[in-house]
Design a protein around this motif. Structure first.
Motif, PDB file in Angstrom:
ATOM      1  N   THR A 121     -10.859 113.955  36.540  1.00 46.67           N
ATOM      2  CA  THR A 121     -10.386 112.661  35.411  1.00 46.67           C
ATOM      3  C   THR A 121      -8.980 112.825  34.718  1.00 46.67           C
ATOM      4  O   THR A 121      -8.072 111.971  34.792  1.00 46.67           O
ATOM      5  CB  THR A 121     -11.670 112.770  34.175  1.00 46.67           C
ATOM      6  N   ALA A 122      -8.702 114.096  34.379  1.00 47.32           N
ATOM      7  CA  ALA A 122      -7.605 114.442  33.538  1.00 47.32           C
ATOM      8  C   ALA A 122      -6.266 114.033  34.541  1.00 47.32           C
ATOM      9  O   ALA A 122      -5.362 113.744  34.071  1.00 47.32           O
ATOM     10  CB  ALA A 122      -7.637 115.774  33.155  1.00 47.32           C
ATOM     11  N   ARG A 123      -6.561 114.575  35.936  1.00 43.39           N
ATOM     12  CA  ARG A 123      -5.588 114.351  36.886  1.00 43.39           C
ATOM     13  C   ARG A 123      -5.270 112.969  37.150  1.00 43.39           C
ATOM     14  O   ARG A 123      -4.124 112.598  37.327  1.00 43.39           O
ATOM     15  CB  ARG A 123      -5.826 115.201  38.227  1.00 43.39           C
ATOM     16  N   VAL A 124      -6.408 112.130  37.315  1.00 43.66           N
ATOM     17  CA  VAL A 124      -6.272 110.651  37.659  1.00 43.66           C
ATOM     18  C   VAL A 124      -5.588 110.103  36.314  1.00 43.66           C
ATOM     19  O   VAL A 124      -4.774 108.962  36.681  1.00 43.66           O
ATOM     20  CB  VAL A 124      -7.845 110.055  37.530  1.00 43.66           C
ATOM     21  N   LYS A 125      -5.717 110.574  35.153  1.00 40.83           N
ATOM     22  CA  LYS A 125      -5.017 109.817  33.990  1.00 40.83           C
ATOM     23  C   LYS A 125      -3.617 110.007  34.178  1.00 40.83           C
ATOM     24  O   LYS A 125      -2.911 109.452  33.374  1.00 40.83           O
ATOM     25  CB  LYS A 125      -5.657 110.571  32.760  1.00 40.83           C
ATOM     26  N   GLY A 126      -3.234 110.936  34.951  1.00 39.38           N
ATOM     27  CA  GLY A 126      -1.747 111.145  35.444  1.00 39.38           C
ATOM     28  C   GLY A 126      -1.051 112.191  34.387  1.00 39.38           C
ATOM     29  O   GLY A 126       0.169 112.205  34.279  1.00 39.38           O
ATOM     30  N   LEU A 127      -2.039 113.156  33.589  1.00 39.71           N
ATOM     31  CA  LEU A 127      -1.760 114.416  32.758  1.00 39.71           C
ATOM     32  C   LEU A 127      -0.983 115.344  33.766  1.00 39.71           C
ATOM     33  O   LEU A 127      -1.260 115.235  35.057  1.00 39.71           O
ATOM     34  CB  LEU A 127      -2.844 115.016  32.145  1.00 39.71           C
ATOM     35  N   SER A 128      -0.012 116.132  33.285  1.00 43.36           N
ATOM     36  CA  SER A 128       0.912 117.147  34.093  1.00 43.36           C
ATOM     37  C   SER A 128      -0.230 118.257  34.116  1.00 43.36           C
ATOM     38  O   SER A 128      -1.169 118.454  33.350  1.00 43.36           O
ATOM     39  CB  SER A 128       1.849 117.760  33.262  1.00 43.36           C
ATOM     40  N   GLU A 129       0.256 118.971  35.181  1.00 40.07           N
ATOM     41  CA  GLU A 129      -0.892 120.273  35.546  1.00 40.07           C
ATOM     42  C   GLU A 129      -0.896 121.135  34.136  1.00 40.07           C
ATOM     43  O   GLU A 129      -2.006 121.654  34.117  1.00 40.07           O
ATOM     44  CB  GLU A 129      -0.035 121.142  36.683  1.00 40.07           C
ATOM     45  N   GLY A 130       0.024 121.259  33.552  1.00 40.71           N
ATOM     46  CA  GLY A 130       0.015 122.099  32.306  1.00 40.71           C
ATOM     47  C   GLY A 130      -0.954 121.814  31.419  1.00 40.71           C
ATOM     48  O   GLY A 130      -1.920 122.398  30.880  1.00 40.71           O
ATOM     49  N   ARG A 131      -1.093 120.273  31.034  1.00 35.33           N
ATOM     50  CA  ARG A 131      -1.703 119.766  30.044  1.00 35.33           C
ATOM     51  C   ARG A 131      -3.333 119.704  30.666  1.00 35.33           C
ATOM     52  O   ARG A 131      -4.359 119.718  30.079  1.00 35.33           O
ATOM     53  CB  ARG A 131      -1.424 118.342  29.618  1.00 35.33           C
TER      54      ARG A 131
END
Lengths: 284, 365
Positions: free
Chosen positions: B268-278
């Motif tokens: 989900t966090a990746r789908v939101k477009g967050l950077s890998e660090g976040r």
């Protein structure tokens, strides 16, 4: 009008001990401002197609295609930093079970605001207003309370509505819904679907609805792709689903119980080896 | 823009029930307070159990405490007087109450090997161990946690391999050998660090004792030379202990992270477009804090017990050495006093990690 998303001959493969395993083997389709259903059994490659479009297939998995365009621009194997800007803001995804797809230690409000602020650069206050607005839009009766709640404090149906609110907040053009109602109680399924349908329709978005539930897809979608073993075996308008020509689709339909045509025994799907390699049935 | 057709425009929906949001928060706070009271109760019972155990051990050890006090050549009259003075003629439950009262006053009796009250000895040796254990744990956490997180994020990459070897060496090398080699290299040959002991001989006793932690006391006194000296003495044993806790902490962090990184909310966090660090630090890492804190507390607790081998190799005047020497001398007062202190620390650490657990995990009831 050019399609929102155009995919030609998409292949996703993973290296295994016994050579490359192809999860998706040449999928092609165009998505307009419509509801496109993708149906197939587990392992047919329907979810992997969605992840490939989002650029979420991680190495050593490989994504290849003749073409994969979003609004006329190629998004095939974009550098991660550029793909990240599209993810969430132009293409988004709702997953199966909100119990697992929401972060358990973060409040609902923060999770909604996070993606919105990332893509719009708005202030905290604006993001907060937007989050409350989105929660209201998915018909959550008490947005203030839910905003401060943790995921374990909301029900499954509410969790899925929160997911929808979160994913639609940055106004994407395409939503991929990967079995969005499979983990929900039957009683709240229709409600969640209705909410999603209305929001997607009102925004003129394209929806890719991945499901294994033929009846649901027939009712809910405009057009259906039937996938088998990583390929599209048939593509047809949802209302014509009963007139499907491919034996796999017919087999799937025959294995469903029907009130108006009671049978002694439900048919069991007999798979044929030839389906794996047959070219997709041509549809006009 | 889609508007909900049932509720009207946002903000004008059904009004929240009076005090909706604050009441949810107040309920959450109330739950936490109640659970804290529960923790306090179990803490008191645990400490009582600890005292009971040390008391029983003291009574069943085949060492005559009276003889230890009056000496081998005392007359029967002297022996009996001491016997009564120590309350050993009273019923056993009275003896326990007396023992409890003494411990609560901080009176652990007199150590026969040093001749000082045990409490006074402990005040001298325990800070030395605390100083070493704290620094060691700090090193273990500051290096081990990031190493474990990165190893998990880049699973199978070169950092992961290096971390694996580092941890394996940390687990399997005998600490006294590493300690001796370290002393030989950094003190004997290179001369980069101070030798055994907490301080060089000229600084011994120069810094007024405030906390008993020489690093802090020398800073309080503003004595930079003493601080540098104490630091050069502690850096080697602390690094050694730090290395061992690093090995453990990094492996545990890695496995906690791997579990979280395969969770759906990470997608989900990746789908939101967050950077890998976040995705890693903002989402997955926050979910491992609870088990990680338990691991760190346990590792800190075992260092507080006093790492006897390290203390002996580095002549570190800590509690591990103190208890070991007392044990070999049959000095039960010192052993039991030390046990109570170490046990209390363990219980306190458990309490601390319990409280943090409740603060960090919203699901904890």
């Amino acid at each position: 009008m050019s399609p929102l998303l155009s995919v030609r001959n998409l292949r996703v493969s993973f290296p295994t001990r016994s050579g490359m395993f192809e999860a998706v083997r040449g999928v092609s389709f165009d998505l307009g401002r419509e509801r496109l259903g993708v149906v197939g059994e587990s392992g047919s490659g329907k979810s992997m197609t969605g992840r490939a479009i989002l650029g979420l297939v991680r190495p050593p998995g490989r994504v290849e295609a003749e073409r994969m365009e979003l609004g006329g621009e190629s998004i095939l194997n974009l550098p991660e930093a550029r793909m990240r800007r599209l993810r969430g803001s132009r293409i988004s995804m709702v997953m199966q079970d909100p119990k697992f797809s929401l972060n358990p230690v973060m409040t609902v409000g923060r999770q909604i605001m996070e993606g919105y602020r990332l893509h719009t650069g708005k202030s905290r206050a604006a993001a907060r207003d937007k989050a409350l607005e989105m929660l209201a839009a998915v018909q959550i009766r008490d947005p203030e309370r839910v905003f401060h709640a943790y995921p374990h404090e909301v029900s499954g149906g509410m969790g899925q509505r929160i997911m929808i609110a979160m994913m639609l907040a940055p106004d994407p053009e395409i939503l991929i819904a990967d079995e969005p109602t499979s983990a929900l109680d039957v009683s709240v399924r229709n409600e969640v679907l209705r909410i999603m349908d209305r929001l997607v329709g009102a925004r003129g978005m394209g929806l890719i609805f991945i499901s294994h539930d033929l009846n649901l897809v027939a009712q809910f979608c405009d057009r259906v792709l039937i996938m088998y073993a990583g390929r599209v075996v048939e593509e047809l308008p949802a209302r014509d689903l009963h007139a499907a020509k491919h034996p796999y689709t017919q087999g799937l339909l025959n294995s469903l119980p029907r009130l108006d045509r009671p049978v002694e025994r439900l048919a069991v799907l007999q798979r044929q080896e030839g389906w794996r390699d047959a070219l997709p049935a041509e549809t006009p | 823009m889609a508007q909900p057709d049932i509720l009207g425009p946002p903000g004008q929906g059904v009004p929240p029930p009076a005090g909706g949001m604050p009441s949810a928060r107040r309920a959450r706070l109330g739950r936490r307070l109640r659970s804290l009271a529960g923790i306090a109760l179990s803490l008191a019972l645990t400490l009582l159990g600890l005292l009971l155990v040390t008391f029983v051990i003291g009574r069943i050890m085949p060492i005559d405490p009276v003889l230890k006090v009056v000496g081998e050549r005392a007359t029967q009259a002297q022996y009996d007087a001491a016997y009564q003075a120590m309350g050993l003629d009273k019923p056993i439950w009275q003896q326990f109450l007396r023992y409890m009262a003494e411990v609560l006053r901080g009176d652990f009796g007199r150590s026969i090997s040093t001749g000082h009250p045990v409490a006074q000895d402990l005040l001298r040796v325990f800070p030395a161990t605390v100083e070493l254990a704290t620094l060691g744990t700090l090193i273990g956490v500051c290096v081990g946690v990031p190493l474990g997180v990165v190893a998990a994020a880049r699973r199978g990459g070169w950092i992961d391999q290096v971390a694996r070897v580092v941890a394996l060496v940390g687990y399997s090398m005998p600490i006294f050998w590493l300690g001796l080699m370290g002393l030989l290299l950094f003190y004997g040959i290179l001369g980069w660090v101070g030798g055994p002991g907490r301080q060089g001989i000229i600084y011994d006793g120069m810094v007024p004792t405030v906390t008993g932690l020489i690093l802090i006391d020398s800073l309080v006194a503003g004595d930079w030379a003493a601080f540098r000296d104490a630091f050069s003495h502690i850096v080697l044993p602390a690094s050694l202990l730090g290395y061992f806790s690093l090995a453990y902490i990094s492996r545990m962090t890695r496995s906690f992270m791997l579990e979280q990184l395969s969770a759906e909310y990470v997608v989900t966090a990746r789908v939101k477009g967050l950077s890998e660090g976040r995705v890693i630090w903002g989402h997955a890492f926050r979910n491992i804090l609870v088990p990680l804190i338990t691991v760190i507390a346990l590792s800190f607790g075992s260092l507080l017990e006093g790492s006897v081998l390290t203390e002996i190799v580095f002549s570190w005047p800590g509690i591990g050495q103190y208890i070991t020497k007392a044990l070999l001398a049959g000095d039960m007062n010192a052993v039991l006093g030390g046990t109570v202190v170490v046990g209390t620390c363990f219980v306190a650490l458990n309490l601390l990690s319990d409280i943090l657990y409740r603060l960090l995990d919203p699901r904890a009831k």
